[in-house]
Structure formats: structure tokens, C-alpha cells
Design a protein around this motif. Structure first.
Motif, PDB file in Angstrom:
ATOM      1  N   ILE A 119      -1.697   5.010  16.161  1.00  0.00           N
ATOM      2  CA  ILE A 119      -0.739   5.903  15.510  1.00  0.00           C
ATOM      3  C   ILE A 119      -0.877   5.746  13.994  1.00  0.00           C
ATOM      4  N   ASN A 120      -0.977   6.857  13.283  1.00  0.00           N
ATOM      5  CA  ASN A 120      -1.098   6.790  11.819  1.00  0.00           C
ATOM      6  C   ASN A 120       0.265   6.605  11.170  1.00  0.00           C
ATOM      7  N   LEU A 121       0.326   5.712  10.191  1.00  0.00           N
ATOM      8  CA  LEU A 121       1.565   5.510   9.435  1.00  0.00           C
ATOM      9  C   LEU A 121       1.322   5.899   7.989  1.00  0.00           C
ATOM     10  N   SER A 122       2.353   6.437   7.341  1.00  0.00           N
ATOM     11  CA  SER A 122       2.212   6.772   5.930  1.00  0.00           C
ATOM     12  C   SER A 122       2.939   5.739   5.069  1.00  0.00           C
ATOM     13  N   ALA A 123       2.719   5.826   3.758  1.00  0.00           N
ATOM     14  CA  ALA A 123       3.263   4.839   2.806  1.00  0.00           C
ATOM     15  C   ALA A 123       4.777   4.699   2.959  1.00  0.00           C
ATOM     16  N   ARG A 124       5.455   5.835   3.072  1.00  0.00           N
ATOM     17  CA  ARG A 124       6.910   5.827   3.157  1.00  0.00           C
ATOM     18  C   ARG A 124       7.393   5.003   4.370  1.00  0.00           C
ATOM     19  N   GLN A 125       6.682   5.111   5.471  1.00  0.00           N
ATOM     20  CA  GLN A 125       7.064   4.363   6.675  1.00  0.00           C
ATOM     21  C   GLN A 125       6.887   2.860   6.489  1.00  0.00           C
ATOM     22  N   ALA A 148      -0.955  -2.672  23.015  1.00  0.00           N
ATOM     23  CA  ALA A 148      -1.017  -1.325  23.584  1.00  0.00           C
ATOM     24  C   ALA A 148      -0.888  -0.261  22.495  1.00  0.00           C
ATOM     25  N   ILE A 149      -0.105  -0.581  21.480  1.00  0.00           N
ATOM     26  CA  ILE A 149      -0.027   0.356  20.349  1.00  0.00           C
ATOM     27  C   ILE A 149      -0.663  -0.280  19.126  1.00  0.00           C
ATOM     28  N   GLU A 150      -1.310   0.571  18.382  1.00  0.00           N
ATOM     29  CA  GLU A 150      -1.935   0.116  17.137  1.00  0.00           C
ATOM     30  C   GLU A 150      -1.498   1.062  16.028  1.00  0.00           C
ATOM     31  N   PHE A 151      -1.216   0.520  14.857  1.00  0.00           N
ATOM     32  CA  PHE A 151      -0.877   1.372  13.728  1.00  0.00           C
ATOM     33  C   PHE A 151      -2.034   1.415  12.752  1.00  0.00           C
ATOM     34  N   GLU A 152      -2.368   2.613  12.314  1.00  0.00           N
ATOM     35  CA  GLU A 152      -3.417   2.790  11.313  1.00  0.00           C
ATOM     36  C   GLU A 152      -2.756   3.030   9.965  1.00  0.00           C
ATOM     37  N   ILE A 153      -3.130   2.212   8.997  1.00  0.00           N
ATOM     38  CA  ILE A 153      -2.576   2.356   7.654  1.00  0.00           C
ATOM     39  C   ILE A 153      -3.734   2.445   6.667  1.00  0.00           C
ATOM     40  N   THR A 154      -3.526   3.091   5.549  1.00  0.00           N
ATOM     41  CA  THR A 154      -4.617   3.174   4.575  1.00  0.00           C
ATOM     42  C   THR A 154      -4.411   2.141   3.467  1.00  0.00           C
ATOM     43  N   GLU A 155      -5.507   1.821   2.794  1.00  0.00           N
ATOM     44  CA  GLU A 155      -5.436   0.869   1.681  1.00  0.00           C
ATOM     45  C   GLU A 155      -4.411   1.325   0.654  1.00  0.00           C
ATOM     46  N   SER A 156      -4.460   2.625   0.294  1.00  0.00           N
ATOM     47  CA  SER A 156      -3.568   3.101  -0.767  1.00  0.00           C
ATOM     48  C   SER A 156      -2.103   3.087  -0.330  1.00  0.00           C
ATOM     49  N   SER A 157      -1.837   3.362   0.960  1.00  0.00           N
ATOM     50  CA  SER A 157      -0.433   3.348   1.393  1.00  0.00           C
ATOM     51  C   SER A 157       0.143   1.937   1.333  1.00  0.00           C
ATOM     52  N   VAL A 158      -0.682   0.950   1.610  1.00  0.00           N
ATOM     53  CA  VAL A 158      -0.240  -0.441   1.549  1.00  0.00           C
ATOM     54  C   VAL A 158      -0.029  -0.867   0.100  1.00  0.00           C
TER      55      VAL A 158
END
Ligand code: C2E
Ligand code: MG
Ligand code: MG
Ligand code: MG
Length: 282
Positions: A119-125, A148-158
Motif C-alpha cells: 500500500i502506498n503512503l504519502s508524506a501527510r500520512q 501481510a501488509i507492506e507500506f511503500e514510502i518514498t525518500e522525499s515523503s520521509v
């Protein structure tokens, strides 16, 4: 004459600006309605791992689509930035996570027990301190075990708010979710976060994949990323695999999981389910 021309340009400019503001305003109003009446659907794109000489599906990535009341399908690139700016992403993101968990429980019950959902997460989340608890409750409610669930985050959002993001990521990880860095290599953050964040996977951006057959630099970068990741105990995913040659190269370079149009496009739930049944893991 010059003055008149300047005035005309200015008028042209304000008209354009007016139109842009109006369009944004209309999109925002439409998106608010879409959130209220849940005009969203998830599409799923499989991730594969090589098993002998076959590619087996190990996970699917949930990709958000907005189905407007006129039946038009809008891609996330067109509304996620606005959803981020306005904060609507929190509510949309909660819908995404709940829907993905509901769907995964169904798939697990239907015999696809080892399937994982990304599941993709954004910076705000990542600034939402309540998120990990809500995730934990959803995982319990749907009987989803660790990983079972994985979160995808980007370098910039972190990197927007690293301290808050670390706290949220640690808590998500403690709830049993796994974590993956998406679009790896496109941000300009330092590599130091790789040891600060409790990561499981590193997803190499497709910009390094698209030209890998011809660009020796891209191959070198992917090779280096793989050895860095493996030394840190992370698995490597290559995204945007569009040809058999790319697949062969990336597998040879040590990528553990692969995803892209060459293997399977994002599909609606029913279609991906058919794909999974027709391509059972060996
Ligand atoms: P992403 O997470 O990096 O997802 C990969 C994007 O590349 C998807 O576009 C996918 O359809 C596309 N793709 C997959 N394989 C290939 C390929 O072989 N070649 C090419 N050219 N493209 C490929 P999509 O679905 O339009 O999503 C775009 C982005 O929107 C995602 O990038 C992600 O950052 C964001 N996104 C999607 N769903 C969500 C969501 O539920 N929440 C949040 N916050 N962001 C989302
Ligand atoms: Mg992603
Ligand atoms: Mg990606
Ligand atoms: Mg990407």
C-alpha cells in the motif's frame, strides 16, 4: 503601442491564471464529493519472484483509481497532489488501507494464503500519529499476520519530517506491517536513513530500469543498490520491468522481486484474482 501590448499580455496572463484557479477549485470540489461518496477503487499489480525458471506472484501493489460519476477513470498522478495539499489524503488513505485489508482477507480465505499487499503512503500520512493503531486494528479485524501488509514510502515523503516519520514507521513496523522504500534513487536524501528506518525492502525506481540494456551506468547503479541493500539485510524489488531482456538483466543483477507491464499490468480486483488463479505459485 508597447504599453497596449503589455496590457494585452497582462490580461492574457490573468485570464490564464483565472482559468487555472477555477479549474483547481472545481477539481477540489469534485474530489471532496468523491471522498464523501467513496468514488474510489483499487487496482492491483502483481510482484513476482523467480522460483526456478518460473516467476511466481508473491505480492500485489494496490494502486488507487478515482471513478468519477461520469464513469471516467482518473489516475492518482492527477489527484494525489491536490489530496495531499488539502489534507484529503488522510481520509482517502484510510479508505485505501481498509479496502486493501478487506480484499486481502478474502484472498487469504480463498486459498491465496501467502499473498502480501503493498500500500502506498504519502508524506501527510507519515505525520499521522494515529495511523499505526488504526492499521493494527484493521490487521486484527481481518486476521492478517505479520508481513501481510507492506507500506511503500518514498525518500522525499520521509525526509519532509524525518523525526515524526521515524516514530510512525517504527510503530507501523511494531504492528506487523513491513516497509519498503519506493522509487529508490530518485530523491536526493542521504543514504543514512537506510539504517535509521526499519525497512524490509528497497524498490528501485523504473528510471534505472527502462534503459538498463543500453546504459552501463544504470546497470552499475542497480548492481550497487542490490549489494548495498543485501548487506543491510533488505530485499530488492525492481519496478517498471517492460521487457524480457530487462527481466533477465535485473534477475541476473540479484533483484529479488520484479514488477512491471512485461509481467502484468495493474488490474481491477476480479481480473487480478483470475490472473492469480491462472498463475498459481509452484
Ligand atoms: P508507484 O507507487 O511508484 O507505482 C508505480 C506506477 O507505475 C503505477 O502508476 C503503475 O501503474 C506504473 N507502472 C507499473 N508498471 C509499469 C511499467 O512497466 N512501466 C511503466 N511506465 N509504468 C508502470 P499509477 O497507478 O498511475 O500510480 C502512480 C503513483 O501514484 C504511484 O507510483 C504512487 O506513488 C501513487 N499512488 C498510487 N496509489 C496510491 C495510494 O493509494 N496512495 C498514495 N498516497 N499514493 C498512491
Ligand atoms: Mg508504489
Ligand atoms: Mg514505485
Ligand atoms: Mg516509481
Amino acid at each position: 503601442h508597447a504599453k497596449a501590448l503589455g496590457r494585452a499580455n497582462f490580461q492574457f496572463f490573468t485570464e490564464q491564471l483565472n482559468r487555472a484557479v477555477t479549474e483547481r477549485f472545481q477539481l477540489e470540489a469534485k474530489l471532496r464529493k468523491a471522498v464523501a461518496s467513496e468514488e474510489f477503487e483499487l487496482w492491483y499489480q502483481p510482484l513476482f519472484e523467480p522460483q526456478g525458471d518460473v516467476m511466481a506472484v508473491c505480492a500485489v501493489e494496490a494502486l488507487l483509481r478515482w471513478r468519477t460519476i461520469d464513469g471516467e477513470l482518473v489516475s492518482p498522478g492527477e489527484f494525489i497532489p491536490l489530496a495531499e495539499e488539502t489534507g484529503m489524503i488522510v481520509q482517502i488513505g484510510d479508505w485505501v488501507i481498509a479496502e486493501a485489508c478487506r480484499q486481502l482477507e478474502k484472498w487469504h480465505a480463498g486459498g491465496l494464503e501467502s499473498l502480501r499487499i503493498a500500500i502506498n503512503l504519502s508524506a501527510r500520512q507519515l505525520r499521522d500519529k494515529g495511523l499505526p493503531l488504526r492499521v493494527e486494528q484493521l490487521m486484527k479485524q481481518h486476521g492478517l499476520g505479520a508481513g501481510a501488509i507492506e507500506f511503500e514510502i518514498t525518500e522525499s515523503s520521509v525526509m519532509e519530517e524525518p523525526t515524526q516519520a521515524i516514530a510512525v514507521l517504527d510503530a507501523l513496523k511494531a504492528s506487523g506491517a513491513s516497509l519498503s522504500i519506493d522509487d529508490f534513487g530518485t530523491g536526493y536524501s542521504s543514504l543514512s536513513y537506510l539504517k535509521l528506518f526499519p525497512l524490509d525492502r528497497l524498490k528501485i525506481d523504473r528510471s534505472f530500469v527502462s534503459d538498463i540494456e543500453h546504459d552501463a551506468n544504470d546497470a552499475a547503479i542497480v548492481g550497487a543498490a542490490v549489494s548495498l541493500a543485501h548487506n543491510l539485510g533488505l530485499r530488492v524489488v525492481a519496478e517498471g520491468v517492460e521487457s524480457a531482456t530487462q527481466l533477465e538483466r535485473l534477475t541476473h543483477l540479484g533483484c529479488d522481486e520484479l514488477q512491471g507491464y512485461h509481467l502484468c499490468r495493474p488490474l481491477p480486483a476480479a481480473a487480478v484474482e483470475r490472473f492469480l488463479r491462472d498463475n498459481p505459485a509452484p
